[in-house]
Design a protein around this motif. Structure first.
Motif, PDB file in Angstrom:
ATOM      1  N   ILE A 688      -3.052  -2.072  -7.269  1.00 56.89           N
ATOM      2  CA  ILE A 688      -3.162  -1.049  -6.235  1.00 56.89           C
ATOM      3  C   ILE A 688      -4.099  -1.527  -5.121  1.00 56.89           C
ATOM      4  CG2 ILE A 688      -3.896   1.304  -5.747  1.00 56.89           C
ATOM      5  CD1 ILE A 688      -1.305   1.144  -7.314  1.00 56.89           C
ATOM      6  N   GLU A 689      -5.194  -2.170  -5.517  1.00 56.75           N
ATOM      7  CA  GLU A 689      -6.135  -2.693  -4.518  1.00 56.75           C
ATOM      8  C   GLU A 689      -5.458  -3.739  -3.633  1.00 56.75           C
ATOM      9  OE1 GLU A 689      -9.610  -4.248  -6.364  1.00 56.75           O
ATOM     10  OE2 GLU A 689      -9.999  -2.433  -7.546  1.00 56.75           O
ATOM     11  N   LYS A 690      -4.742  -4.650  -4.282  1.00 54.76           N
ATOM     12  CA  LYS A 690      -4.084  -5.726  -3.538  1.00 54.76           C
ATOM     13  C   LYS A 690      -3.015  -5.166  -2.588  1.00 54.76           C
ATOM     14  CE  LYS A 690      -5.931  -9.640  -4.948  1.00 54.76           C
ATOM     15  NZ  LYS A 690      -6.539 -10.598  -3.975  1.00 54.76           N
ATOM     16  N   PRO A 700      -2.665   5.963  -2.441  1.00 57.74           N
ATOM     17  CA  PRO A 700      -3.109   7.113  -3.230  1.00 57.74           C
ATOM     18  C   PRO A 700      -3.115   6.796  -4.723  1.00 57.74           C
ATOM     19  CG  PRO A 700      -0.900   7.461  -2.341  1.00 57.74           C
ATOM     20  CD  PRO A 700      -1.432   6.244  -1.687  1.00 57.74           C
ATOM     21  N   SER A 701      -3.996   7.440  -5.439  1.00 61.83           N
ATOM     22  CA  SER A 701      -4.164   7.143  -6.867  1.00 61.83           C
ATOM     23  C   SER A 701      -2.909   7.450  -7.684  1.00 61.83           C
ATOM     24  CB  SER A 701      -5.342   7.947  -7.422  1.00 61.83           C
ATOM     25  OG  SER A 701      -5.126   9.339  -7.220  1.00 61.83           O
ATOM     26  N   TYR A 716       3.318  -4.094 -14.132  1.00 59.76           N
ATOM     27  CA  TYR A 716       2.605  -3.026 -13.433  1.00 59.76           C
ATOM     28  C   TYR A 716       3.424  -2.632 -12.198  1.00 59.76           C
ATOM     29  CZ  TYR A 716      -1.109  -5.069 -16.262  1.00 59.76           C
ATOM     30  OH  TYR A 716      -1.836  -5.568 -17.307  1.00 59.76           O
ATOM     31  N   GLY A 717       3.197  -1.416 -11.730  1.00 63.71           N
ATOM     32  CA  GLY A 717       3.979  -0.990 -10.580  1.00 63.71           C
ATOM     33  C   GLY A 717       3.339   0.121  -9.793  1.00 63.71           C
ATOM     34  N   ALA A 718       3.964   0.419  -8.669  1.00 64.92           N
ATOM     35  CA  ALA A 718       3.484   1.494  -7.802  1.00 64.92           C
ATOM     36  C   ALA A 718       4.640   1.997  -6.942  1.00 64.92           C
ATOM     37  CB  ALA A 718       2.356   0.992  -6.904  1.00 64.92           C
ATOM     38  N   LYS A 719       4.566   3.289  -6.613  1.00 59.84           N
ATOM     39  CA  LYS A 719       5.471   3.887  -5.632  1.00 59.84           C
ATOM     40  C   LYS A 719       4.624   4.284  -4.434  1.00 59.84           C
ATOM     41  CE  LYS A 719       8.980   5.691  -8.805  1.00 59.84           C
ATOM     42  NZ  LYS A 719       9.765   6.890  -9.207  1.00 59.84           N
ATOM     43  N   VAL A 720       4.751   3.516  -3.354  1.00 65.01           N
ATOM     44  CA  VAL A 720       3.880   3.679  -2.197  1.00 65.01           C
ATOM     45  C   VAL A 720       4.578   4.553  -1.145  1.00 65.01           C
ATOM     46  CG1 VAL A 720       2.591   2.495  -0.403  1.00 65.01           C
ATOM     47  CG2 VAL A 720       2.954   1.371  -2.624  1.00 65.01           C
ATOM     48  N   GLY A 743       2.279 -14.714  -7.455  1.00 66.68           N
ATOM     49  CA  GLY A 743       1.305 -15.610  -8.078  1.00 66.68           C
ATOM     50  C   GLY A 743      -0.130 -15.136  -8.035  1.00 66.68           C
ATOM     51  N   VAL A 744      -0.378 -13.943  -7.492  1.00 65.29           N
ATOM     52  CA  VAL A 744      -1.745 -13.429  -7.380  1.00 65.29           C
ATOM     53  C   VAL A 744      -2.327 -13.139  -8.761  1.00 65.29           C
ATOM     54  CG1 VAL A 744      -3.062 -11.392  -6.661  1.00 65.29           C
ATOM     55  CG2 VAL A 744      -1.529 -12.518  -5.060  1.00 65.29           C
ATOM     56  N   ASP A 745      -3.598 -13.389  -8.915  1.00 63.42           N
ATOM     57  CA  ASP A 745      -4.313 -13.091 -10.156  1.00 63.42           C
ATOM     58  C   ASP A 745      -4.797 -11.641 -10.112  1.00 63.42           C
ATOM     59  OD1 ASP A 745      -5.861 -13.048 -12.426  1.00 63.42           O
ATOM     60  OD2 ASP A 745      -7.527 -14.159 -11.519  1.00 63.42           O
ATOM     61  N   LEU A 746      -4.366 -10.833 -11.078  1.00 66.03           N
ATOM     62  CA  LEU A 746      -4.771  -9.428 -11.125  1.00 66.03           C
ATOM     63  C   LEU A 746      -5.820  -9.156 -12.190  1.00 66.03           C
ATOM     64  CD1 LEU A 746      -1.338  -7.550 -10.716  1.00 66.03           C
ATOM     65  CD2 LEU A 746      -2.978  -8.217  -8.951  1.00 66.03           C
TER      66      LEU A 746
END
Length: 826
Positions: A688-690, A700-701, A716-720, A743-746
């Protein structure tokens, strides 16, 4: 009256009709018809004469016929070539060269190694098959019949003619040879009988008259054959006869229209049908061409001794398509690939019906044969399973067509079960509860109904306008209600409506997909987009072209997930391979999660709807079946709860036969597939931060999605929400996210010594899309055509500024462009 007595009476009537045919023709069997069929003996002698290098006039005179009968006489090619190879006393190489020279004389042009291999294989099949069928006719017991298909004499004869080692010719090959050798004989018998048949009863008797010949070709007892099995074999013989007539006629330089008339006559006389439409002829000859192509490809690949020779085998597909005169100009890359896929399915279907080994053994043989039919050294897991599923569906479809024809001729006719035919090819039984098995069978029947419609649409889509396509479909499209007899009329109508739409999407989508795979320039890709728009319009599909492409891609994912059902590991591999193929067809990798979500949701909704069709099933039971389907296909335990309500709503729409559309939402869905195998809350927060950093906004949270183990990989996922952006802007943001987060490190920020890396393996980002009913508030779809200058990128068309704004203006502009170009939008 008992069924055995009815069969005997029909057989007696068939004998009377056959005798009448002989009397009508004269005692010597020569008919007085304007265009007499050439007997196999005369055809073989005529062909041998041509192979010796003599002119057609000389050979026609010697055979006592005329040059106009040349195309019909060419059916003697296999026998003539077999005799030549059997009589050859030289080395295998010199005999092969002699065969090549004979074929050169016969065809009036040089032939390549790839063509010779196929022709020798056909000759070997005919000759060895004749031996096996003679053995069948003399066999007193089932044990004796089984011994016939292991005939050493037949195996050695096939080896001598084809140039293969006798040890490489399998029992399955010999069984196939027996079927192939019977086709011409049965065609001749049916034509003679049908010519003398005065009414429907007499025509029915013709089918019973060849029952024993069909049984001999199949190595079975005549009494055990269902009426539909006889009908199916005769239909196959008729279409192969039509193919041969078209090939010989086209090769003779005759006009396509004249050749079609001759091929129609073959089908008409064999099936006892007064009228054979252009569409029916094309549908059947294309199928027969694919079956023949499969045999030729296998023979060519078997004979090929190096990579160059194997590559040359691929030329056979183009030659086969041109040989039946159904393509205007040079066959497209899409036509070639689809023909090869059909050829592979034909090989798989036949081998599965003959293979007596374990499933693993049979599947290994099928994989080898289907790979050779595709001109490939090996098949991917996904290709193997989806081709097998397609072959099984084809077997079920042919059984359904034959049953319908048999029942039309005799309402008390016995039929093979299409679903059982499907299971025979896949060599799998349905598992689970009785309710689950019933739903699985119902879904197979839906696939068969779609396949019936697809066969028609594949031919009709070549027409020049939507009106012409509709007319063609009215002529060809099968009534698929027989597949759903247990349902109410509204239920049958809903199923047929869905089958028609899905068939149209597959036909249009396949053409676009194969076109994009072959396209190497922006110009070529633009042409693919134009083709997509044109065919979308002609097929009567009312959604945007990009939605049609998305639906097709979803169908590919759904098909792969359903076909690859051995275990989760296999299914995961198949989905990865499907993703790679979709990328070759123009899909951006970041779009795959959206496509998969739509596909798996649709599959679960279909399961729920099929379950609810049975009023004795409770909603809870159907929910459980849909849940199992969804989580198994998705590869994600625990994923049902958040998707359940939308899937059930879609299932209700399918049940009612309501129109559905793909609706774009003002949000972006992001899924990050990790290299780790455990869900870590901190990694989800880090995503979420990235996302906030990349999009330069606060996420939003409640945008964060539940972490899932998708095929044991943490996702992991998000609906933005992106309410202020239009479709184009959302796509641009999705491109940015996919580029920046790959390739980002989470992993959580901790001391390096204690830090566990949690890197993104695959990042998926796209505008969120849902399949909804038109009545649920989504805008009604309207006909669309392709953009005048389509983008060569992955998206089939440039998205409008908002979900529906600009479409009317765009369509009007396109209409004007088409009017200027002399085209018509309908």
């Amino acid at each position: 009256m008992t069924s055995k007595l009815v069969v005997r009476l029909l057989c007696l009537q068939a004998a009377v009709v056959l005798v009448a045919g002989q009397q009508k023709a004269g005692g010597d069997g020569k008919t007085s018809m304007p265009s007499p069929p050439v007997t196999m003996v005369a055809a073989t002698n005529f062909t041998k004469c041509l192979m010796s290098g003599k002119s057609r006039q000389q050979c026609a005179s010697a055979a006592g016929t005329n040059v106009s009968a040349v195309p019909d006489a060419m059916k003697g090619k296999a026998n003539a070539l077999a005799d030549k190879m059997k009589e050859c006393t030289g080395t295998p190489e010199s005999c092969r060269e002699a065969a090549m020279e004979a074929l050169k004389h016969l065809m009036g042009k040089p032939v390549g190694d790839e063509q010779v291999a196929g022709e020798l294989a056909k000759a070997a099949a005919k000759s060895a098959g004749d031996l096996i069928r003679t053995c069948f006719a003399n066999a007193a017991t089932e044990v004796d019949k089984k011994a016939c298909v292991n005939s050493t004499a037949a195996r050695e004869q096939a080896a001598k003619i084809s140039g293969q080692a006798a040890s490489s010719i399998t029992t399955e090959d010999l069984m196939k040879f027996a079927r192939a050798s019977a086709k011409s004989e049965i065609t001749e018998k049916m034509q003679s009988c049908m010519e003398a048949a005065a009414d429907a009863t007499a025509k029915l008797a013709c089918f019973e008259g060849v029952r024993s010949s069909v049984a001999g070709a199949l190595g079975k007892g005549a009494d055990s054959l269902k009426a539909s099995a006889v009908q199916e074999f005769v239909q196959g013989s008729a279409r192969d006869g039509a193919r041969q007539a078209m090939e010989s006629c086209i090769a003779d330089g005759t006009s396509a229209d004249t050749c079609k008339a001759q091929a129609k006559q073959v089908m008409s006389k064999t099936l006892g049908m007064a009228n054979i439409s252009d569409g029916m002829l094309e549908q059947e000859t294309r199928k027969a061409m694919a079956e023949d192509l499969g045999d030729k490809m296998v023979a060519c690949m078997t004979a090929a001794t190096n990579a160059s020779a194997k590559t040359a085998c691929s030329k056979l597909a183009r030659e086969s398509l041109k040989s039946i005169g159904m393509e205007a100009g040079e066959p497209s890359a899409a036509s070639v690939e689809l023909a090869l896929a059909k050829a592979a399915m034909s090989q798989g279907k036949e081998l599965a019906s003959d293979c007596a080994g374990s499933r693993d053994e049979c599947i290994a043989r099928m994989k080898e044969k289907m790979a050779m039919a595709m001109g490939a050294s090996k098949l991917t897991e996904k290709d193997m399973e989806t081709l097998t599923y397609g072959a099984a569906t084809e077997a079920a479809k042919e059984a359904a067509k034959a049953c319908r024809a048999a029942m039309k001729a005799n309402s008390s006719a016995t039929c093979d079960d299409p679903v059982q035919k499907f299971m025979d090819v896949t060599m799998r039984n349905f598992s689970g509860t009785p309710e689950a098995q019933a739903v699985a069978k119902s879904n197979v029947r839906q696939d068969v109904a779609k396949s019936l419609q697809k066969s028609a649409m594949s031919v009709c889509i070549q027409k020049s306008s939507r009106a012409a396509v509709e007319s063609c479909m009215a002529d060809l499209a099968s009534d698929t209600q027989d597949m759903f007899k247990s349902l109410s009329q509204p239920g049958q109508d809903a199923r047929q409506k869905r089958a028609r739409k899905e068939a149209a999407v597959e036909v249009v989508g396949e053409s676009f997909h194969e076109c994009m795979k072959a396209a190497s320039t922006n110009t070529a890709k633009s042409a693919c987009h134009q083709l997509l728009g044109s065919q979308t319009n002609k097929a009567g599909l009312t959604e945007d072209v990009e939605d049609v492409a998305t639906r097709f891609r979803g169908d590919m994912v759904k098909s792969a997930a359903k076909a690859c059902s051995t275990n989760a590991t296999q299914r995961a591999q198949c989905l990865r391979e499907t993703k790679e193929e979709l990328k070759q067809g123009g899909m951006k990798e970041r779009e795959f999660a959206k496509v998969k979500k739509l596909a798996i949701g649709k599959a679960a909704a279909e399961t729920w709807a099929a379950c609810r069709e049975n009023s004795s099933n409770t909603e809870a039971e159907c929910d459980e079946l849909a849940k199992t389907a969804f989580e198994d296909l998705h590869g994600a335990p625990g994923s049902w709860s958040t998707a359940a309500q939308k899937i059930k709503t879609l299932g209700q729409a399918l049940l009612a036969g309501n129109e559905t559309v793909l609706t774009k939402l003002r949000s972006m869905e992001v899924d990050a597939e990790m290299d780790g195998t455990a869900c870590v809350n901190a990694s989800g927060n880090r995503l979420i931060e990235k996302l906030g950093e990349v999009l330069n906004t606060t996420i939003p949270s409640d945008a964060k999605k539940l972490c899932l183990l998708v095929f044991d990989k943490a996702t992991y996922g998000a609906k933005v929400p992106l309410e202020s952006l239009n479709d184009t802007e959302i796509q641009a943001k999705a491109d940015l996210v996919a580029t920046q987060l790959q390739g980002v490190d989470l992993s959580a920020r901790r001391l390096e010594a204690f830090r566990r890396l949690d890197s993104v393996d695959s990042i998926y980002a796209d505008q969120e899309v849902e399949e909804t009913t038109v009545s649920s508030g989504a805008p009604s779809p309207s006909p669309t055509s392709s953009p005048s200058s389509p983008s060569p990128s992955s998206s089939p068309s440039s998205p409008p500024a908002t979900a529906d704004s600009g479409k009317t203006t765009c369509f009007a502009g396109l209409s004007m462009l088409c009017i200027v170009a002399g085209l018509q939008l309908s």
